[in-house]
Design a protein around this motif. Structure first.
Motif, PDB file in Angstrom:
ATOM      1  N   GLU A 109       0.830  -1.208   0.000  1.00 13.61           N
ATOM      2  CA  GLU A 109       0.000   0.000   0.000  1.00 13.61           C
ATOM      3  C   GLU A 109       0.865   1.259   0.000  1.00 13.61           C
ATOM      4  O   GLU A 109       0.576   2.219  -0.704  1.00 13.61           O
ATOM      5  CB  GLU A 109      -0.932   0.002   1.207  1.00 13.61           C
ATOM      6  N   ARG A 110       1.917   1.254   0.796  1.00 15.60           N
ATOM      7  CA  ARG A 110       2.809   2.421   0.857  1.00 15.60           C
ATOM      8  C   ARG A 110       3.534   2.646  -0.455  1.00 15.60           C
ATOM      9  O   ARG A 110       3.712   3.768  -0.899  1.00 15.60           O
ATOM     10  CB  ARG A 110       3.826   2.258   1.988  1.00 15.60           C
ATOM     11  N   ASN A 149       6.761   5.864  -1.745  1.00 14.76           N
ATOM     12  CA  ASN A 149       6.232   5.317  -2.998  1.00 14.76           C
ATOM     13  C   ASN A 149       7.375   4.869  -3.904  1.00 14.76           C
ATOM     14  O   ASN A 149       8.530   5.209  -3.694  1.00 14.76           O
ATOM     15  CB  ASN A 149       5.300   6.303  -3.708  1.00 14.76           C
ATOM     16  N   HIS A 157       2.514   1.846  -3.447  1.00 11.51           N
ATOM     17  CA  HIS A 157       1.581   2.256  -4.497  1.00 11.51           C
ATOM     18  C   HIS A 157       0.916   3.602  -4.232  1.00 11.51           C
ATOM     19  O   HIS A 157       0.248   4.132  -5.121  1.00 11.51           O
ATOM     20  CB  HIS A 157       0.505   1.186  -4.707  1.00 11.51           C
ATOM     21  N   ASP A 158       1.104   4.175  -3.040  1.00 12.17           N
ATOM     22  CA  ASP A 158       0.491   5.462  -2.702  1.00 12.17           C
ATOM     23  C   ASP A 158       1.294   6.585  -3.359  1.00 12.17           C
ATOM     24  O   ASP A 158       2.421   6.868  -2.950  1.00 12.17           O
ATOM     25  CB  ASP A 158       0.465   5.661  -1.192  1.00 12.17           C
ATOM     26  N   GLY A 192       2.573   9.191  -0.933  1.00  8.68           N
ATOM     27  CA  GLY A 192       3.319   8.723   0.225  1.00  8.68           C
ATOM     28  C   GLY A 192       4.815   8.940   0.074  1.00  8.68           C
ATOM     29  O   GLY A 192       5.353   9.038  -1.026  1.00  8.68           O
TER      30      GLY A 192
END
Length: 63
Positions: free
Chosen positions: A19-20, A29, A22-23, A26
């Motif tokens: 998730e991090r 990323n 792909h953010d 963030g």
């Protein structure tokens, strides 16, 4: 029983990491991580620094 707990914990950490990465907003990323690796390579690609064994191995691995 212990293996099941470790596997689930590992899956949870992997999902969080994905998730991090792909953010797009963030700090961790994928684009930011790749920029960091490129900057590290550029900083290490200097004759006086290349003499350090770990840096020499890193530069050789990246080439």
């Amino acid at each position: 029983m212990m293996n099941g707990i470790l596997d689930e914990d590992r899956r949870k950490r992997l999902r969080m990491l994905e998730e991090r990465i792909h953010d797009p907003r963030g700090i961790g990323n994928i684009d930011s991580l790749l920029d960091t690796v490129q900057a590290l390579y550029a900083d290490c690609d200097h004759p006086s620094v290349k003499k350090i064994k770990n840096i020499e191995m890193y530069i050789n691995r990246c080439e």
